[in-house]
Design a protein around this motif. Structure first.
Motif, PDB file in Angstrom:
ATOM      1  N   THR A 178       0.821  -1.106  -0.187  1.00  0.00           N
ATOM      2  CA  THR A 178      -0.034   0.093   0.053  1.00  0.00           C
ATOM      3  C   THR A 178       0.907   1.072   0.125  1.00  0.00           C
ATOM      4  O   THR A 178       2.166   1.184   0.164  1.00  0.00           O
ATOM      5  CB  THR A 178      -0.950   0.134   1.111  1.00  0.00           C
ATOM      6  N   GLU A 179       0.099   2.525  -0.172  1.00  0.00           N
ATOM      7  CA  GLU A 179       0.920   3.746  -0.262  1.00  0.00           C
ATOM      8  C   GLU A 179       0.587   4.479   0.579  1.00  0.00           C
ATOM      9  O   GLU A 179       1.263   5.599   0.960  1.00  0.00           O
ATOM     10  CB  GLU A 179       0.962   4.087  -1.826  1.00  0.00           C
ATOM     11  N   HIS A 180      -0.543   4.607   0.984  1.00  0.00           N
ATOM     12  CA  HIS A 180      -1.247   6.039   1.673  1.00  0.00           C
ATOM     13  C   HIS A 180      -1.985   5.447   2.842  1.00  0.00           C
ATOM     14  O   HIS A 180      -1.850   6.327   3.901  1.00  0.00           O
ATOM     15  CB  HIS A 180      -2.451   6.731   0.795  1.00  0.00           C
ATOM     16  N   ILE A 181      -2.520   4.314   3.114  1.00  0.00           N
ATOM     17  CA  ILE A 181      -3.344   4.115   4.283  1.00  0.00           C
ATOM     18  C   ILE A 181      -2.504   4.027   5.412  1.00  0.00           C
ATOM     19  O   ILE A 181      -1.389   3.203   5.329  1.00  0.00           O
ATOM     20  CB  ILE A 181      -4.435   2.782   3.766  1.00  0.00           C
ATOM     21  N   GLY A 182      -3.253   4.237   6.728  1.00  0.00           N
ATOM     22  CA  GLY A 182      -2.416   4.220   7.983  1.00  0.00           C
ATOM     23  C   GLY A 182      -2.984   2.785   8.536  1.00  0.00           C
ATOM     24  O   GLY A 182      -3.568   2.207   7.975  1.00  0.00           O
ATOM     25  N   VAL A 183      -1.881   2.217   9.135  1.00  0.00           N
ATOM     26  CA  VAL A 183      -2.227   0.902   9.841  1.00  0.00           C
ATOM     27  C   VAL A 183      -1.989   1.026  11.319  1.00  0.00           C
ATOM     28  O   VAL A 183      -0.821   1.398  11.965  1.00  0.00           O
ATOM     29  CB  VAL A 183      -1.640  -0.220   9.316  1.00  0.00           C
ATOM     30  N   ILE A 184      -3.045   1.079  12.379  1.00  0.00           N
ATOM     31  CA  ILE A 184      -2.780   1.274  13.877  1.00  0.00           C
ATOM     32  C   ILE A 184      -2.783  -0.399  14.348  1.00  0.00           C
ATOM     33  O   ILE A 184      -3.633  -1.159  13.923  1.00  0.00           O
ATOM     34  CB  ILE A 184      -4.010   1.680  14.442  1.00  0.00           C
ATOM     35  N   THR A 185      -1.772  -0.665  15.085  1.00  0.00           N
ATOM     36  CA  THR A 185      -1.428  -2.336  15.342  1.00  0.00           C
ATOM     37  C   THR A 185      -1.595  -1.956  16.882  1.00  0.00           C
ATOM     38  O   THR A 185      -1.062  -1.243  17.620  1.00  0.00           O
ATOM     39  CB  THR A 185      -0.250  -2.766  14.949  1.00  0.00           C
ATOM     40  N   THR A 186      -2.201  -3.260  17.427  1.00  0.00           N
ATOM     41  CA  THR A 186      -2.252  -3.590  18.745  1.00  0.00           C
ATOM     42  C   THR A 186      -1.084  -4.096  19.547  1.00  0.00           C
ATOM     43  O   THR A 186      -0.455  -4.989  18.822  1.00  0.00           O
ATOM     44  CB  THR A 186      -3.372  -4.444  19.110  1.00  0.00           C
ATOM     45  N   LEU A 187      -0.241  -3.430  20.446  1.00  0.00           N
ATOM     46  CA  LEU A 187       0.884  -4.070  21.087  1.00  0.00           C
ATOM     47  C   LEU A 187       0.470  -3.610  22.865  1.00  0.00           C
ATOM     48  O   LEU A 187       0.308  -2.573  23.078  1.00  0.00           O
ATOM     49  CB  LEU A 187       2.149  -3.288  20.687  1.00  0.00           C
ATOM     50  N   HIS A 188       0.801  -4.830  23.306  1.00  0.00           N
ATOM     51  CA  HIS A 188       0.617  -5.032  24.833  1.00  0.00           C
ATOM     52  C   HIS A 188       1.865  -4.208  25.640  1.00  0.00           C
ATOM     53  O   HIS A 188       2.999  -4.434  25.244  1.00  0.00           O
ATOM     54  CB  HIS A 188       0.412  -6.355  25.318  1.00  0.00           C
ATOM     55  N   THR A 189       1.352  -3.576  26.520  1.00  0.00           N
ATOM     56  CA  THR A 189       2.328  -2.788  27.266  1.00  0.00           C
ATOM     57  C   THR A 189       2.904  -3.713  28.362  1.00  0.00           C
ATOM     58  O   THR A 189       4.099  -3.907  28.847  1.00  0.00           O
ATOM     59  CB  THR A 189       2.058  -1.499  27.934  1.00  0.00           C
ATOM     60  N   THR A 190       1.767  -4.588  28.886  1.00  0.00           N
ATOM     61  CA  THR A 190       2.156  -5.421  30.276  1.00  0.00           C
ATOM     62  C   THR A 190       3.213  -6.512  29.612  1.00  0.00           C
ATOM     63  O   THR A 190       3.880  -7.058  30.704  1.00  0.00           O
ATOM     64  CB  THR A 190       0.647  -5.648  30.771  1.00  0.00           C
TER      65      THR A 190
ATOM     66  N   HIS B 240       5.319  -6.711  27.170  1.00  0.00           N
ATOM     67  CA  HIS B 240       6.675  -6.517  26.567  1.00  0.00           C
ATOM     68  C   HIS B 240       7.337  -5.361  27.203  1.00  0.00           C
ATOM     69  O   HIS B 240       6.830  -5.191  28.287  1.00  0.00           O
ATOM     70  CB  HIS B 240       6.170  -5.689  25.203  1.00  0.00           C
ATOM     71  N   ARG B 241       8.566  -5.023  27.014  1.00  0.00           N
ATOM     72  CA  ARG B 241       9.465  -4.184  27.371  1.00  0.00           C
ATOM     73  C   ARG B 241       9.382  -2.971  26.490  1.00  0.00           C
ATOM     74  O   ARG B 241       9.095  -2.709  25.367  1.00  0.00           O
ATOM     75  CB  ARG B 241      10.877  -4.731  27.479  1.00  0.00           C
ATOM     76  N   PRO B 242       9.521  -1.658  27.092  1.00  0.00           N
ATOM     77  CA  PRO B 242       9.419  -0.630  26.433  1.00  0.00           C
ATOM     78  C   PRO B 242      10.673  -0.484  24.875  1.00  0.00           C
ATOM     79  O   PRO B 242       9.799  -0.017  24.059  1.00  0.00           O
ATOM     80  CB  PRO B 242       9.960   0.532  27.341  1.00  0.00           C
ATOM     81  N   ALA B 243      11.622  -1.195  25.063  1.00  0.00           N
ATOM     82  CA  ALA B 243      12.556  -1.207  23.942  1.00  0.00           C
ATOM     83  C   ALA B 243      12.006  -1.872  22.829  1.00  0.00           C
ATOM     84  O   ALA B 243      12.184  -1.628  21.708  1.00  0.00           O
ATOM     85  CB  ALA B 243      13.816  -1.516  24.334  1.00  0.00           C
ATOM     86  N   HIS B 244      11.280  -2.918  23.177  1.00  0.00           N
ATOM     87  CA  HIS B 244      10.580  -3.735  22.125  1.00  0.00           C
ATOM     88  C   HIS B 244       9.721  -3.053  21.319  1.00  0.00           C
ATOM     89  O   HIS B 244       9.808  -3.121  20.025  1.00  0.00           O
ATOM     90  CB  HIS B 244       9.694  -4.978  22.654  1.00  0.00           C
ATOM     91  N   VAL B 245       8.819  -2.313  21.759  1.00  0.00           N
ATOM     92  CA  VAL B 245       7.800  -1.585  21.250  1.00  0.00           C
ATOM     93  C   VAL B 245       8.569  -0.348  20.340  1.00  0.00           C
ATOM     94  O   VAL B 245       8.022  -0.138  19.546  1.00  0.00           O
ATOM     95  CB  VAL B 245       6.898  -0.990  22.206  1.00  0.00           C
ATOM     96  N   ALA B 246       9.377   0.515  21.257  1.00  0.00           N
ATOM     97  CA  ALA B 246      10.052   1.419  20.853  1.00  0.00           C
ATOM     98  C   ALA B 246      10.769   1.011  19.167  1.00  0.00           C
ATOM     99  O   ALA B 246      10.738   1.739  18.308  1.00  0.00           O
ATOM    100  CB  ALA B 246      10.858   2.070  21.618  1.00  0.00           C
TER     101      ALA B 246
ATOM    102  N   GLY C 273      -3.739  -5.362  28.222  1.00  0.00           N
ATOM    103  CA  GLY C 273      -4.078  -6.831  28.600  1.00  0.00           C
ATOM    104  C   GLY C 273      -5.277  -6.713  29.637  1.00  0.00           C
ATOM    105  O   GLY C 273      -5.012  -6.119  30.547  1.00  0.00           O
ATOM    106  N   HIS C 274      -6.316  -7.855  29.278  1.00  0.00           N
ATOM    107  CA  HIS C 274      -7.144  -7.711  30.572  1.00  0.00           C
ATOM    108  C   HIS C 274      -7.417  -9.321  31.119  1.00  0.00           C
ATOM    109  O   HIS C 274      -8.390  -9.438  31.885  1.00  0.00           O
ATOM    110  CB  HIS C 274      -8.339  -7.255  29.898  1.00  0.00           C
ATOM    111  N   ALA C 275      -6.694 -10.355  30.317  1.00  0.00           N
ATOM    112  CA  ALA C 275      -7.177 -11.618  30.970  1.00  0.00           C
ATOM    113  C   ALA C 275      -6.010 -12.390  31.612  1.00  0.00           C
ATOM    114  O   ALA C 275      -4.901 -12.038  31.137  1.00  0.00           O
ATOM    115  CB  ALA C 275      -7.492 -12.326  29.476  1.00  0.00           C
ATOM    116  N   GLU C 276      -6.412 -13.219  32.487  1.00  0.00           N
ATOM    117  CA  GLU C 276      -5.322 -13.912  33.248  1.00  0.00           C
ATOM    118  C   GLU C 276      -4.538 -14.971  32.171  1.00  0.00           C
ATOM    119  O   GLU C 276      -3.473 -15.243  32.408  1.00  0.00           O
ATOM    120  CB  GLU C 276      -6.210 -14.734  34.283  1.00  0.00           C
ATOM    121  N   PRO C 277      -5.220 -15.571  31.237  1.00  0.00           N
ATOM    122  CA  PRO C 277      -4.480 -16.550  30.435  1.00  0.00           C
ATOM    123  C   PRO C 277      -3.362 -15.775  29.554  1.00  0.00           C
ATOM    124  O   PRO C 277      -2.548 -16.702  29.245  1.00  0.00           O
ATOM    125  CB  PRO C 277      -5.855 -16.908  29.349  1.00  0.00           C
ATOM    126  N   GLU C 278      -3.634 -14.628  29.272  1.00  0.00           N
ATOM    127  CA  GLU C 278      -2.578 -14.049  28.625  1.00  0.00           C
ATOM    128  C   GLU C 278      -1.371 -13.737  29.573  1.00  0.00           C
ATOM    129  O   GLU C 278      -0.433 -14.070  29.200  1.00  0.00           O
ATOM    130  CB  GLU C 278      -2.894 -12.523  28.285  1.00  0.00           C
TER     131      GLU C 278
END
Length: 379
Positions: free
Chosen positions: A93-105, A107-113, A134-139
């Motif tokens: 694609t060329e123009h469309i944005g993509v918002i992706t879910t990434l968990h804070t709980t 990961h480490r900040p450097a991963h997401v950065a 994240g909101h679930a105990e299984p995760e």
């Protein structure tokens, strides 16, 4: 460098990209009629969304997955990991944005950065982050971690996003020793293209969730059945802002057909094959436990609860002709503080997205949006 848009008169129209075989309407008929979740179909869908004129794709994600009955019925699985899927989409694609879910709980900040910087630079400023706790105990169990209490997760998320932004902003080393995280040094280039940083959204409407959004995010994604619901959230959110620009982005179920009554007939047809077992299990994941879902069934009665959970009735209903749906979206923009809307198509396919292009053109004619290909800002 691409700036974020802060024009209050513009409505950003995002597409809630399939995070499973079905989304929000757990109809066996829908599961049979939509394409399969594979490389060609998903990339074709992303290209169709761009051609139709959507501003962005929103890719939800979780780690532990839904239960077996839902999977057997063709609901919610498979689901490709959001940032990896986004990289494939950016390549075609060329123009469309993509918002992706990434968990804070989890990961480490450097991963997401580093992941976020790579996604934003590779796409020339088209990446956004749905920051979830994240909101679930299984995760938590999947990562071998204890389950963290709700408000503490948001306190951790605030520090997490702060560290990520430091790593994006500073060319030199950072030296962060905080309550929850330590990070010393610098991430390898590239850095994000968007300025002052990539777009950040969240989806928590609790007191802690809205406080987090007010301080750290650009938009709060939310469930809302009516414009009054959106205005109510806007008021709560605005009451927590301190000079920042943050808007609400409600979810919406959408079916567009040319003839009067055709879209409503299609929707009612899908509702006749709601999968009760899948709805129950998915509600258990969303609400936190199967016991919570069972309590809802007990209170409402099984048939009514299945319809409430599995029909998408907790969100805006954009069901009608192109003119009718466009009128609803114009009203949403003019009568609430919504900065965007996330459209979910129960019968997702390139054809559904192409047909929605007629709605987007009407919004452009009304002056409430500008097509992504014709502007400089990202969102």
């Amino acid at each position: 460098m691409k700036p974020l848009n802060t024009d209050p008169d513009v409505l950003s129209v995002g597409y809630f990209f399939p995070a499973g075989q079905t989304n929000h309407v757990w109809s066996d008929e829908a599961s049979r009629r939509v394409p399969r979740m594979n490389r060609n179909n998903l990339l074709n869908l992303a290209q169709a969304a761009e051609q139709a004129g959507f501003d962005s794709l929103f890719i939800a994600d979780n780690w532990s997955g839904h239960q077996r009955a839902a999977e057997r019925g063709g609901h919610q699985a498979p689901a490709f990991h959001a940032p990896l899927l986004a990289m494939g989409i950016f390549a075609v694609t060329e123009h469309i944005g993509v918002i992706t879910t990434l968990h804070t709980t989890h990961h480490r900040p450097a991963h997401v950065a580093r992941m976020g910087a790579a996604l934003d630079a590779f796409s020339d400023g088209r990446w956004g982050w749905n920051a979830v706790t994240g909101h679930a105990e299984p995760e938590a169990a999947l990562f071998g971690e204890p389950f963290v209490e709700h408000d503490k997760r948001y306190a951790m998320a605030a520090e997490f996003v702060d560290v990520v932004q430091q790593l994006w902003r500073e060319e030199g080393s950072i030296d962060h020793i905080g309550k929850y995280y330590r990070s010393q040094g610098r991430i390898k280039a590239p850095r994000p293209v968007q300025r002052p940083r990539p777009m950040i959204v969240s989806a928590g409407a609790s007191s802690a969730g809205t406080a987090f959004a007010a301080e750290w995010c650009d938009a709060l994604v939310t469930l809302a059945r009516t414009e009054d619901d959106v205005r109510s959230l806007d008021q709560r959110l605005q009451g927590q802002l301190r000079g920042r620009h943050v808007t609400s982005w409600p979810f919406a179920i959408c079916i567009v057909r040319e003839g009067d009554g055709e879209a409503e007939e299609e929707y009612n047809h899908l509702l006749r094959s709601l999968n009760a077992d899948a709805a129950w299990e998915i509600a258990g994941d969303i609400l936190g436990s199967i016991e919570t879902a069972q309590a809802m069934f007990d209170r409402l009665g099984r048939d009514e609860a299945v319809r409430a959970i599995g029909s998408g009735s907790a969100m805006l209903q954009l069901i009608g002709t192109p003119d009718q749906v466009a009128e609803q979206l114009i009203s949403l923009k003019r009568n609430t503080g919504a900065g965007g809307v996330l459209i979910n198509f129960p019968l997702w396919s390139p054809r559904e997205l192409s047909d929605f292009g007629a709605v987007l053109r009407r919004l452009e004619d009304a002056g409430v949006r500008t097509a992504p290909a014709s502007r400089e800002y990202s969102w």
